[in-house]
Design a protein around this motif. Structure first.
Motif, short mmCIF file in Angstrom:
data_model
loop_
_atom_site.label_atom_id
_atom_site.label_comp_id
_atom_site.label_asym_id
_atom_site.label_seq_id
_atom_site.Cartn_x
_atom_site.Cartn_y
_atom_site.Cartn_z
N VAL A 1 9.43 0.67 -6.45
CA VAL A 1 9.06 0.15 -5.14
C VAL A 1 8.62 -1.31 -5.21
N LYS A 2 8.38 -1.83 -6.42
CA LYS A 2 8.04 -3.24 -6.54
C LYS A 2 9.22 -4.13 -6.15
N GLY A 3 10.41 -3.56 -6.19
CA GLY A 3 11.60 -4.32 -5.81
C GLY A 3 11.87 -4.36 -4.33
N PHE A 4 11.04 -3.67 -3.51
CA PHE A 4 11.22 -3.68 -2.06
C PHE A 4 10.53 -4.92 -1.48
N TYR A 5 11.18 -5.57 -0.54
CA TYR A 5 10.61 -6.77 0.06
C TYR A 5 11.06 -6.87 1.52
N ASN A 6 10.33 -7.65 2.30
CA ASN A 6 10.69 -7.91 3.69
C ASN A 6 11.77 -8.98 3.75
N ASP A 7 12.90 -8.64 4.32
CA ASP A 7 14.03 -9.56 4.41
C ASP A 7 13.90 -10.36 5.71
N VAL A 8 13.07 -11.38 5.68
CA VAL A 8 12.77 -12.17 6.88
C VAL A 8 13.84 -13.23 7.05
N GLN A 9 14.47 -13.25 8.23
CA GLN A 9 15.47 -14.26 8.52
C GLN A 9 14.80 -15.53 9.00
N SER A 10 15.51 -16.64 8.83
CA SER A 10 15.00 -17.93 9.28
C SER A 10 15.27 -18.14 10.75
N GLU B 1 0.84 -1.21 0.00
CA GLU B 1 0.00 0.00 0.00
C GLU B 1 0.87 1.25 0.00
N TRP B 2 1.39 1.61 -1.17
CA TRP B 2 2.20 2.81 -1.31
C TRP B 2 1.31 4.03 -1.56
N LEU B 3 1.81 5.19 -1.14
CA LEU B 3 1.07 6.45 -1.25
C LEU B 3 1.91 7.50 -1.95
N VAL B 4 1.20 8.50 -2.52
CA VAL B 4 1.88 9.67 -3.09
C VAL B 4 1.20 10.92 -2.53
N ASP C 1 -0.65 14.33 -2.88
CA ASP C 1 -1.50 15.08 -3.80
C ASP C 1 -1.44 16.54 -3.37
N ALA C 2 -0.80 17.39 -4.20
CA ALA C 2 -0.63 18.80 -3.85
C ALA C 2 -1.96 19.53 -3.79
N ASP C 3 -2.91 19.16 -4.64
CA ASP C 3 -4.22 19.84 -4.65
C ASP C 3 -4.99 19.52 -3.37
N ALA C 4 -5.05 18.26 -3.02
CA ALA C 4 -5.78 17.88 -1.81
C ALA C 4 -4.95 18.04 -0.54
N GLN C 5 -3.63 18.24 -0.73
CA GLN C 5 -2.69 18.39 0.38
C GLN C 5 -2.79 17.20 1.35
N GLU C 6 -2.79 16.03 0.76
CA GLU C 6 -2.82 14.81 1.58
C GLU C 6 -2.22 13.67 0.79
N LEU C 7 -1.94 12.58 1.48
CA LEU C 7 -1.41 11.39 0.84
C LEU C 7 -2.56 10.57 0.29
N VAL C 8 -2.43 10.14 -0.97
CA VAL C 8 -3.46 9.35 -1.63
C VAL C 8 -2.82 8.06 -2.13
N PRO C 9 -3.62 6.99 -2.38
CA PRO C 9 -3.06 5.73 -2.86
C PRO C 9 -2.32 5.90 -4.18
N TYR C 10 -1.22 5.21 -4.30
CA TYR C 10 -0.38 5.27 -5.51
C TYR C 10 -0.98 4.41 -6.61
N VAL C 11 -1.15 5.02 -7.79
CA VAL C 11 -1.62 4.31 -8.99
C VAL C 11 -0.55 4.52 -10.06
N ALA C 12 0.05 3.42 -10.52
CA ALA C 12 1.19 3.53 -11.43
C ALA C 12 0.86 4.32 -12.69
N ALA C 13 -0.33 4.09 -13.29
CA ALA C 13 -0.68 4.76 -14.54
C ALA C 13 -0.94 6.24 -14.35
N VAL C 14 -1.33 6.65 -13.14
CA VAL C 14 -1.68 8.05 -12.88
C VAL C 14 -0.52 8.84 -12.32
N HIS C 15 0.28 8.21 -11.48
CA HIS C 15 1.34 8.92 -10.76
C HIS C 15 2.73 8.53 -11.25
#
Length: 393
Positions: free
Chosen positions: A141-150, A45-48, A50-64
């Motif tokens: 950001v698709k390349g970010f992952y949780n590095d969980v140890q065993s 759930e990444w966010l960007v 929005d300068a107009d709304a002055q708040e963080l909105v959900p990230y949509v690859a095609a729009v942002h």
């Protein structure tokens, strides 16, 4: 934009190869993956902003697609590790509540423990804002992952008195500069000591005695030329050791005696160079002492001369191994680590075998007294060095 941040004899050769193979195939504890019940974890759930709304909105690859900063609210429990992994472009920055905690100095794969950077950062409503930003393009950001140890890794870290740490980023610029310095050193040695250089590194004469035995290596550590060649080898070996231990593990003995900051690659290479240089020089005194105990003083010069000749000859190939590391480590790190460790092991093993072969021409190693002496002066030091350099994880 919101700036949120042979011939030795067959029995001798068999014992040495059996010892090295045993080190390679020591059993390891089976690992079990941890359950995903920890609070410290990334989501999709990444966010960007929005300068107009002055708040963080959900990230949509095609729009942002033109946004250079992507955000995510995360819950960080400082008492638990929050390890993430990612492939970053150069100059990519990671912020936590607008405070910079990471900057990539080159394009490579990285690992980061966010919990280590939360001491001076206060959460907002129990959460912190994680931001990934790049000055010229949108971060992947698709390349970010949780590095969980065993579980096996966690238990192993508890059992070890000197815990291993994963390096967060690699300053490859330092490796490249030192590699260029090594090339200049070998070039300078070739110009100023052409006869010694050709005798040492001429493949056609590497397998037989040459005039070098009566020249530079007649008294191996009594001439400036031999000292300088040993120094060049020590720097090459130190650079490769620092490289193959930066991403995966550390030499625990050096870290306990001489703590070195991970970010200061130059200092680490300098310490390793000094250690290797002193080891090569001090081995002559060690051989003299052991030969006095065993009553074999007549083989010391021959043994040490062959040791130096083989090390220097094989050491000239280490910068090429370093080039392989720099060019391929970001793509296939596990394979490059394995190849580098095998090559370092072969360098040390071949040196011991050449020493055995040279001494065997003077007096057969089937002599139990001589064989015991060579095991004490060559095989046991080989085991110690391999453990420190190659099998220290």
């Amino acid at each position: 934009m919101l700036r949120v941040f042979p011939r030795p004899e067959a029995g001798c050769l068999y014992l040495i190869l059996l010892f090295v193979a045993t080190l390679f195939f020591l059993p390891k504890a089976d690992a079990q993956v941890l359950p995903l019940e920890q609070n410290n974890a990334l989501t999709a759930e990444w966010l960007v902003y929005d300068a107009d709304a002055q708040e963080l909105v959900p990230y949509v690859a095609a729009v942002h697609s033109e946004k250079h900063a992507l955000h995510q609210w995360v819950t960080v429990v400082p008492s638990q590790p929050f390890r993430i992994g990612f492939v970053a472009q150069q100059n990519l920055c990671v912020f936590l509540n607008n405070q910079l905690i990471f900057k990539a100095d080159s394009s490579a794969a990285y690992r980061l423990n966010i919990s280590e950077h939360t001491a001076a950062i206060k959460p907002v409503d129990g959460k912190m804002l994680l931001t990934v930003w790049h000055p010229a393009q949108q971060p992947n950001v698709k390349g970010f992952y949780n590095d969980v140890q065993s579980v096996g890794q966690e238990n192993e870290s508890v059992r070890r008195p000197l815990p291993l740490r994963i390096r967060e980023y690699v300053n490859q610029n330092a490796f490249i500069i030192i590699l260029l310095l090594i090339g200049l050193m070998y070039g300078w040695l070739r110009i100023n000591y052409p006869a010694e250089f050709q005798s040492l590194f001429d493949i056609r004469s590497s397998g037989r005695n040459s005039k070098l035995d009566e020249g530079m290596l007649a008294k191996p550590i009594s001439s400036w030329s031999s000292i300088l060649f040993i120094l060049a080898f020590s720097l090459s070996m130190a650079l490769l050791i620092a490289a193959i231990h930066t991403n995966v593990q550390h030499i625990r003995l050096f870290n306990r005696l001489l703590p070195v900051s991970e970010a200061n690659i130059t200092t680490k290479v300098g310490i390793y160079t000094l250690g290797i240089f002193l080891f090569v020089l001090m081995k002559y005194l060690f051989l003299k002492f052991m030969a006095f105990i065993f009553g074999l003083e007549e083989v010391v010069v021959l043994q040490y001369r062959e040791f130096i000749k083989t090390l220097l000859f094989l050491g000239v190939f280490l910068p090429f191994v370093m080039l392989l590391y720099l060019s391929m480590n970001a793509f296939i790190p596990e394979i490059i680590l394995l190849v580098s460790n095998i090559l370092v092991s072969l360098l040390l093993l071949l040196t011991v075998l050449r020493v055995f072969a040279a001494v065997n021409k003077k007096a057969t190693v089937l002599n139990l007294h001589l064989f015991s002496y060579l095991c004490a002066t060559e095989v046991i030091p080989l085991a110690v060095v391999l453990k420190l350099i190659v099998f220290s994880f």
